[in-house]
Design a protein around this motif. Structure first.
Motif, PDB file in Angstrom:
ATOM      1  N   MET A  92       0.827  -1.216   0.000  1.00  0.00           N
ATOM      2  CA  MET A  92       0.000   0.000   0.000  1.00  0.00           C
ATOM      3  C   MET A  92       0.856   1.258   0.000  1.00  0.00           C
ATOM      4  SD  MET A  92      -3.161  -0.872  -0.349  1.00  0.00           S
ATOM      5  CE  MET A  92      -3.926   0.709   0.022  1.00  0.00           C
ATOM      6  N   GLU A  93       1.950   1.224   0.730  1.00  0.00           N
ATOM      7  CA  GLU A  93       2.837   2.399   0.763  1.00  0.00           C
ATOM      8  C   GLU A  93       3.469   2.638  -0.604  1.00  0.00           C
ATOM      9  OE1 GLU A  93       5.561   1.705   3.972  1.00  0.00           O
ATOM     10  OE2 GLU A  93       4.150   2.420   5.499  1.00  0.00           O
ATOM     11  N   ILE A  94       3.878   1.573  -1.263  1.00  0.00           N
ATOM     12  CA  ILE A  94       4.486   1.720  -2.596  1.00  0.00           C
ATOM     13  C   ILE A  94       3.437   2.184  -3.614  1.00  0.00           C
ATOM     14  CG2 ILE A  94       5.610   0.487  -4.498  1.00  0.00           C
ATOM     15  CD1 ILE A  94       6.923  -1.282  -2.286  1.00  0.00           C
ATOM     16  N   LEU A  95       2.221   1.643  -3.504  1.00  0.00           N
ATOM     17  CA  LEU A  95       1.140   2.040  -4.421  1.00  0.00           C
ATOM     18  C   LEU A  95       0.842   3.525  -4.330  1.00  0.00           C
ATOM     19  CD1 LEU A  95      -1.761  -0.600  -4.338  1.00  0.00           C
ATOM     20  CD2 LEU A  95      -0.666   0.329  -6.372  1.00  0.00           C
ATOM     21  N   TYR A  96       0.881   4.078  -3.105  1.00  0.00           N
ATOM     22  CA  TYR A  96       0.381   5.448  -2.909  1.00  0.00           C
ATOM     23  C   TYR A  96       1.423   6.473  -2.477  1.00  0.00           C
ATOM     24  CZ  TYR A  96      -4.193   3.488  -3.649  1.00  0.00           C
ATOM     25  OH  TYR A  96      -5.273   2.874  -4.230  1.00  0.00           O
ATOM     26  N   LYS A  97       2.626   6.024  -2.145  1.00  0.00           N
ATOM     27  CA  LYS A  97       3.653   6.990  -1.757  1.00  0.00           C
ATOM     28  C   LYS A  97       4.745   7.133  -2.806  1.00  0.00           C
ATOM     29  CE  LYS A  97       3.042   6.709   3.249  1.00  0.00           C
ATOM     30  NZ  LYS A  97       3.667   6.396   4.559  1.00  0.00           N
ATOM     31  N   GLN A  98       4.728   6.279  -3.772  1.00  0.00           N
ATOM     32  CA  GLN A  98       5.715   6.344  -4.841  1.00  0.00           C
ATOM     33  C   GLN A  98       4.996   6.292  -6.180  1.00  0.00           C
ATOM     34  OE1 GLN A  98       8.812   3.395  -4.482  1.00  0.00           O
ATOM     35  NE2 GLN A  98       8.751   3.419  -2.258  1.00  0.00           N
ATOM     36  N   ASP A  99       5.656   6.801  -7.206  1.00  0.00           N
ATOM     37  CA  ASP A  99       5.086   6.733  -8.552  1.00  0.00           C
ATOM     38  C   ASP A  99       5.478   5.387  -9.152  1.00  0.00           C
ATOM     39  OD1 ASP A  99       3.771   7.417 -10.838  1.00  0.00           O
ATOM     40  OD2 ASP A  99       5.440   8.570 -11.673  1.00  0.00           O
ATOM     41  N   SER A 100       4.804   4.335  -8.693  1.00  0.00           N
ATOM     42  CA  SER A 100       5.177   2.964  -9.053  1.00  0.00           C
ATOM     43  C   SER A 100       4.825   2.643 -10.500  1.00  0.00           C
ATOM     44  CB  SER A 100       4.474   1.979  -8.117  1.00  0.00           C
ATOM     45  OG  SER A 100       4.759   0.662  -8.510  1.00  0.00           O
ATOM     46  N   ASP A 101       5.710   1.882 -11.135  1.00  0.00           N
ATOM     47  CA  ASP A 101       5.473   1.423 -12.511  1.00  0.00           C
ATOM     48  C   ASP A 101       4.767   0.073 -12.543  1.00  0.00           C
ATOM     49  OD1 ASP A 101       6.782   3.564 -13.890  1.00  0.00           O
ATOM     50  OD2 ASP A 101       8.713   2.709 -13.302  1.00  0.00           O
ATOM     51  N   ILE A 102       4.531  -0.504 -11.370  1.00  0.00           N
ATOM     52  CA  ILE A 102       3.997  -1.878 -11.334  1.00  0.00           C
ATOM     53  C   ILE A 102       2.685  -1.938 -10.543  1.00  0.00           C
ATOM     54  CG2 ILE A 102       6.226  -3.002 -11.662  1.00  0.00           C
ATOM     55  CD1 ILE A 102       6.173  -3.488  -8.537  1.00  0.00           C
ATOM     56  N   LYS A 103       1.869  -0.903 -10.672  1.00  0.00           N
ATOM     57  CA  LYS A 103       0.629  -0.836  -9.889  1.00  0.00           C
ATOM     58  C   LYS A 103      -0.278  -2.044 -10.131  1.00  0.00           C
ATOM     59  CE  LYS A 103       0.532   4.162  -9.343  1.00  0.00           C
ATOM     60  NZ  LYS A 103      -0.080   5.440  -9.754  1.00  0.00           N
ATOM     61  N   ARG A 104      -0.419  -2.441 -11.376  1.00  0.00           N
ATOM     62  CA  ARG A 104      -1.300  -3.572 -11.699  1.00  0.00           C
ATOM     63  C   ARG A 104      -0.825  -4.838 -10.992  1.00  0.00           C
ATOM     64  NH1 ARG A 104      -5.115  -5.019 -15.497  1.00  0.00           N
ATOM     65  NH2 ARG A 104      -5.085  -7.169 -16.200  1.00  0.00           N
ATOM     66  N   CYS A 144     -12.407   3.516  -8.965  1.00  0.00           N
ATOM     67  CA  CYS A 144     -13.418   4.335  -9.649  1.00  0.00           C
ATOM     68  C   CYS A 144     -12.783   5.370 -10.572  1.00  0.00           C
ATOM     69  CB  CYS A 144     -14.313   5.019  -8.619  1.00  0.00           C
ATOM     70  SG  CYS A 144     -15.259   3.855  -7.620  1.00  0.00           S
ATOM     71  N   MET A 145     -11.650   5.950 -10.161  1.00  0.00           N
ATOM     72  CA  MET A 145     -11.011   6.990 -10.976  1.00  0.00           C
ATOM     73  C   MET A 145     -10.272   6.413 -12.176  1.00  0.00           C
ATOM     74  SD  MET A 145      -9.562   9.630  -8.087  1.00  0.00           S
ATOM     75  CE  MET A 145      -8.737  10.659  -9.299  1.00  0.00           C
ATOM     76  N   SER A 146      -9.617   5.260 -11.991  1.00  0.00           N
ATOM     77  CA  SER A 146      -8.795   4.718 -13.079  1.00  0.00           C
ATOM     78  C   SER A 146      -9.635   4.254 -14.254  1.00  0.00           C
ATOM     79  CB  SER A 146      -7.929   3.559 -12.576  1.00  0.00           C
ATOM     80  OG  SER A 146      -8.727   2.473 -12.165  1.00  0.00           O
ATOM     81  N   GLU A 157      -8.116  -2.610 -12.101  1.00  0.00           N
ATOM     82  CA  GLU A 157      -9.329  -3.405 -12.322  1.00  0.00           C
ATOM     83  C   GLU A 157      -9.413  -4.593 -11.362  1.00  0.00           C
ATOM     84  OE1 GLU A 157      -9.801  -5.139 -16.182  1.00  0.00           O
ATOM     85  OE2 GLU A 157      -7.751  -5.911 -16.256  1.00  0.00           O
ATOM     86  N   TYR A 158      -8.271  -5.077 -10.888  1.00  0.00           N
ATOM     87  CA  TYR A 158      -8.286  -6.204  -9.949  1.00  0.00           C
ATOM     88  C   TYR A 158      -8.747  -5.813  -8.548  1.00  0.00           C
ATOM     89  CZ  TYR A 158      -6.167  -9.715 -13.002  1.00  0.00           C
ATOM     90  OH  TYR A 158      -5.936 -10.617 -14.004  1.00  0.00           O
ATOM     91  N   SER A 195     -14.941  -3.893 -18.726  1.00  0.00           N
ATOM     92  CA  SER A 195     -14.035  -4.903 -18.165  1.00  0.00           C
ATOM     93  C   SER A 195     -14.818  -5.999 -17.445  1.00  0.00           C
ATOM     94  CB  SER A 195     -13.070  -4.241 -17.170  1.00  0.00           C
ATOM     95  OG  SER A 195     -12.491  -5.205 -16.302  1.00  0.00           O
ATOM     96  N   PRO A 196     -14.701  -7.252 -17.874  1.00  0.00           N
ATOM     97  CA  PRO A 196     -15.378  -8.363 -17.177  1.00  0.00           C
ATOM     98  C   PRO A 196     -14.935  -8.480 -15.717  1.00  0.00           C
ATOM     99  CG  PRO A 196     -14.540  -9.093 -19.317  1.00  0.00           C
ATOM    100  CD  PRO A 196     -13.966  -7.736 -19.066  1.00  0.00           C
ATOM    101  N   LEU A 197     -13.665  -8.166 -15.450  1.00  0.00           N
ATOM    102  CA  LEU A 197     -13.152  -8.228 -14.072  1.00  0.00           C
ATOM    103  C   LEU A 197     -13.861  -7.222 -13.183  1.00  0.00           C
ATOM    104  CD1 LEU A 197      -9.259  -8.650 -14.168  1.00  0.00           C
ATOM    105  CD2 LEU A 197     -10.877  -9.992 -12.828  1.00  0.00           C
ATOM    106  N   ARG A 198     -14.068  -6.020 -13.709  1.00  0.00           N
ATOM    107  CA  ARG A 198     -14.771  -4.986 -12.940  1.00  0.00           C
ATOM    108  C   ARG A 198     -16.227  -5.403 -12.709  1.00  0.00           C
ATOM    109  NH1 ARG A 198     -12.796   0.323 -12.377  1.00  0.00           N
ATOM    110  NH2 ARG A 198     -10.626   0.480 -13.011  1.00  0.00           N
ATOM    111  N   LYS A 199     -16.875  -5.866 -13.763  1.00  0.00           N
ATOM    112  CA  LYS A 199     -18.278  -6.289 -13.641  1.00  0.00           C
ATOM    113  C   LYS A 199     -18.438  -7.361 -12.567  1.00  0.00           C
ATOM    114  CE  LYS A 199     -20.291  -5.531 -18.256  1.00  0.00           C
ATOM    115  NZ  LYS A 199     -21.461  -4.748 -17.826  1.00  0.00           N
TER     116      LYS A 199
END
Length: 337
Positions: A92-104, A144-146, A157-158, A195-199
């Motif tokens: 969570m810290e990497i997702l939101y405190k850094q500009d991560s290239d591997i968010k997915r 919701c934003m992405s 989406e996951y 996206s079927p995953l979102r649905k």
């Protein structure tokens, strides 16, 4: 004397980026086979913390590290160890405190970790009254934003799968149904995503939240203008409804059913929607709410068009409530055609 594998794991902490890169590529390759996974599992005490530290590195290192952890986390014992050393907080810290290239990849990793009750408790921050639900709030906002961003890859989406996992536990449902946070209301429009995953994530989360209908019915019905379309449109069949039928429905249902629409082909989504309607209808006020939107008519038309036996059974369970009130019989009566 250190074994070859211990030396390899040691190289993950090398100050040389080139050595680290070469080592993590080999480790990632090992996680792709059962023998490799077992070998790394025997050295998990040193391997897991080393891999965790690499998640914040440049993409050439963080990406194979995340892929290795995703593979390792499919083993429940290793997943438990990851959770116990605080890996959910790290992610969570990497997702939101850094500009991560591997968010997915990080979100996919969280899906695996939250399949365990300890993982859902960690993500929900249970035990920390001031912070409880904050991680979920952030993930829902990103979910919701992405969806509105025009990218080839959908990094969040996951999150839909994570929401299914946390809504399997009472504490998770409580967070999602809290009217002050309004998280379920924010999530529901994602059902319209391509996206079927979102649905599937949205439908599964709604269905799980409806297990709280006995105590949380009021909070569910507070968002009925979003809830009923998400539950009833997937099971409304293929027909274009007459003005006579749609005039007895709220605008958000009537306008959608008065013209041709894309069917929901996934039978699992249709079953989840029907199970949610059933759970709501078990409550007297929920059953009245279903009648108030002309729900029985929608279910009748949907049942007439349905061909999947398991989905038909789900219709018939609601049919027994509509015919017999709140007395649910073991052998359900089908909705009359």
């Amino acid at each position: 004397m250190a074994t070859e594998l211990e030396e390899l794991i040691g190289f993950l902490s090398s100050p040389s980026p080139q050595i680290k890169e070469a080592a993590i590529d080999i480790v990632r390759g090992l996680t792709g086979s059962e023998d490799g996974l077992l070998s790394l599992a025997r050295h998990s005490e040193i391997a897991l913390p080393s891999l965790s530290k690499l998640l914040g590195e440049k993409k050439e290192i963080s990406e194979p590290a995340a892929e290795a952890l995703i593979n390792l986390s499919q083993n429940s014992e290793l997943s438990e160890k990851m959770i116990s050393i605080g890996m959910i907080r790290t992610v969570m810290e990497i997702l939101y405190k850094q500009d991560s290239d591997i968010k997915r990849l990080l979100v996919m990793f969280l899906v695996n970790l939250t399949q365990l009750t300890t993982g859902t408790a960690s993500l929900l921050q249970i035990g920390d009254d001031k912070m409880q639900g904050l991680y979920v709030l952030k993930l829902v906002r990103s979910f919701c934003m992405s969806s509105t961003e025009t990218k080839a890859e959908d990094p969040f989406e996951y999150v839909g799968s994570i929401l299914i996992n946390i809504s399997k536990v009472k504490e998770g449902r409580k967070v999602l149904l809290d009217p002050k946070r309004g998280l379920l209301k924010q999530i529901i429009p994602q059902f319209d995503s391509a996206s079927p995953l979102r649905k599937k994530g949205v439908s599964g989360t709604i269905r799980n939240c409806c297990f709280e209908a006995e105590s949380q019915l009021q909070n569910l019905l507070l968002i009925s203008e979003f809830l009923w379309p998400a539950l009833l449109l997937p099971v409304a069949g293929k027909k274009v409804y007459s003005d006579q039928d749609t005039s007895k429905m709220p605008l958000e249902l009537g306008s959608a059913l008065s013209h041709e629409r894309e069917p929901v082909d996934d039978p699992e989504i249709r079953i989840q929607a029907l199970e949610a309607v059933y759970l709501i209808s078990l409550q007297e006020a929920g059953l009245r709410a279903l009648w108030s939107v002309n729900g029985p008519r929608i279910l009748q038309f949907g049942y007439e068009d349905e061909e999947d036996p398991k989905v038909m059974e789900a219709y018939e369970r609601i049919g027994s409530l509509l015919v017999h009130g709140n007395m649910v019989e073991e052998t359900s009566a089908p909705i009359s055609k």
